[in-house]
Design a protein around this motif. Structure first.
Motif, PDB file in Angstrom:
ATOM      1  N   SER A 294       0.811  -1.222   0.000  1.00 22.62           N
ATOM      2  CA  SER A 294       0.000   0.000   0.000  1.00 22.62           C
ATOM      3  C   SER A 294       0.841   1.267   0.000  1.00 22.62           C
ATOM      4  CB  SER A 294      -0.930   0.001   1.216  1.00 22.62           C
ATOM      5  OG  SER A 294      -1.722  -1.165   1.261  1.00 22.62           O
ATOM      6  N   SER A 319       2.947  -2.341   6.874  1.00 25.78           N
ATOM      7  CA  SER A 319       1.972  -1.292   6.563  1.00 25.78           C
ATOM      8  C   SER A 319       2.637  -0.064   5.950  1.00 25.78           C
ATOM      9  CB  SER A 319       1.244  -0.869   7.840  1.00 25.78           C
ATOM     10  OG  SER A 319       2.143  -0.212   8.729  1.00 25.78           O
ATOM     11  N   HIS A 333      -3.919  -4.476   3.923  1.00 27.53           N
ATOM     12  CA  HIS A 333      -2.660  -4.723   3.227  1.00 27.53           C
ATOM     13  C   HIS A 333      -2.585  -6.155   2.685  1.00 27.53           C
ATOM     14  CE1 HIS A 333      -1.725  -0.812   4.588  1.00 27.53           C
ATOM     15  NE2 HIS A 333      -1.573  -1.152   5.855  1.00 27.53           N
TER      16      HIS A 333
END
Length: 460
Positions: A294, A319, A333
């Motif tokens: 991400s 993350s 994620h």
């Protein structure tokens, strides 16, 4: 002695057989899992507290292998202007942050992680572009205190900035400008290791970090870069801590091997557009890769996760923290990881739900060298357990729990979190005053924006 008897959940154990148990029972005695099975196999221990987990999915505590302290208060800033956001990070982390800023951000991020079921996290003490708050131990001390307050585990990554030195910082009391040297940052790292390095029991581990260098950057300053690498690795070896790096790409892992940075105690994040030499270096040295699907770097380039896994490289999930455009929702994620690589190969069979769950449980525990302690629901392991409430429309019908977790769940579905045998959240209620945490974070962001004259970045 305290005992928990958790009954009725569907348990995704992530043990060696990757066993999934319907109507499971988990027994926790003090800080350890002492039984895993079914109600017909395991009796209720005398005096145990019974947790009714019917309608829930039990998971090992999730592990986020790459995030940043400070980013909790830079979320959204720049509204998509990446350069502006990087400027914010530099300004906040080096010139406009106070002790109250670092305390408020650490508590906000800890609360978000707890409510998302992340029980263990590698957290870089700064970042944005290698701006680490290691001129003194104060910011690191505050972050570790917040970790302990919320009952979580944080492996705090600390280290030096990029040359040239000295670096210009503003002291945390904002009273003076200070020159920060490489040697000063390294001594701060030493002090933090000596004070806080006990991830399993205290919940605060310390690992080392230093900037990633591309071959052309190294060629411009080889002697100083190699000397700094040697000094950081000497400190790592002295204390036996882990080493991580943020932002590998296109030839930098192969270079890192020649600099002595790779090995079974090293894990490298992002790792996009890797060369064949990079991938072979990771495999040859048993260096782990942390994928951040991400993150901004995963827009600019691709981490070859399926290929690395096929080679036998250990890959975990991170993350990349709460900013500028993401958060600590590891379920998001996981789903992003699946879609990211399936789109690349135009093949919906690339990667499976079980594999992305592995990447934030047992694979991530291996990254930390703690696969015998964390990452699965097994007898003898630390009792880090997450209960996910599946009595919701988006998680029904109650079938295929691996797919449910990896493709449909989100952080708001986490009901109960147990860390080290202690209940840190139940029915989404925690022991810390949430309103006070949020109010402090909002106030400290406002102060930092006013100090830097960056209030205009709040405009969408």
């Amino acid at each position: 002695m305290t005992t928990l008897y958790i009954a009725g959940a569907t348990a995704i154990t992530m043990n060696q057989e990757r066993r999934v148990i319907d109507d499971a029972v988990l027994v926790v005695t003090d800080d350890r899992i002492t039984a895993v099975g079914t109600a017909t196999e395991i009796e209720i221990p005398p005096g145990a507290e019974i947790i009714d987990a019917h309608g829930m999915i039990a998971l090992p505590g999730l592990i986020d292998s790459h995030a940043h302290a400070g980013h909790g208060l830079t979320r959204n800033l720049g509204a998509g202007d990446v350069a502006a956001w990087f400027d914010v990070c530099e300004a906040f982390y080096t010139r406009a942050s106070t002790a109250d800023f670092w305390r408020a951000e650490a508590r906000l991020s800890a609360m978000e992680r707890l409510k998302a079921g992340i029980t263990t996290c590698t957290m870089l003490l700064g970042g944005g572009s290698d701006h680490y708050r290691t001129e003194t131990t104060e910011a690191g001390d505050l972050h570790c205190a917040a970790t302990r307050e919320f009952g979580l585990r944080t492996n705090l990554a600390v280290g030096p900035n990029q040359p040239p030195f000295p670096k210009k910082y503003r002291s945390l009391d904002l009273s003076q400008d200070i020159d920060v040297s490489f040697e000063q940052q390294l001594e701060t790292c030493r002090a933090l290791i000596e004070s806080h390095n006990d991830l399993l029991d205290k919940g605060t581990g310390i690992c080392l970090i230093m900037p990633v260098y591309q071959p052309d950057e190294y060629a411009q300053n080889p002697d100083e870069i190699r000397s700094m690498c040697n000094d950081v690795m000497a400190l790592r070896d002295e204390f036996g801590v882990l080493f991580t790096q943020d932002g590998h790409r296109n030839g930098s892992i192969a270079l890192a091997e020649t600099l002595g940075l790779c090995g079974p105690d090293s894990y490298f994040s992002h790792s996009v557009d890797l060369t064949s030499e990079d991938m072979e270096a990771a495999l040859r040295t048993n260096t782990a890769i942390v994928h951040n699907p991400s993150a901004i770097m995963s827009i600019y380039g691709r981490c070859p996760v399926p290929e690395l896994l096929e080679m036998g490289v250990n890959v975990a999930l991170g993350s990349d923290a709460a900013a500028p455009d993401r958060g600590y929702d590891m379920f998001r994620h996981m789903a992003q990881c699946l879609h990211y690589h399936r789109r690349h190969f135009r093949d919906p069979a690339v990667l499976m739900p079980k594999q992305v769950i592995e990447m934030c449980t047992i694979n991530a525990a291996k990254v930390l060298g703690l696969e015998t302690e964390l990452g699965s629901l097994e007898v003898g392991k630390k009792a880090d357990i997450v209960l996910l409430d599946r009595q919701k429309a988006h998680l029904f019908p109650p079938m295929m729990p691996l797919t449910t977790v990896a493709q449909f769940a989100n952080a708001a579905d986490v009901d109960t979190v147990i860390v080290n045998g202690k209940i840190c959240m139940r029915n989404r209620s925690i022991l810390v005053d949430e309103a006070e945490v949020l109010a402090s974070a909002a106030a400290e962001l406002d102060k930092a924006l006013r100090r830097t004259g960056l209030l205009h970045l709040l405009v969408e």
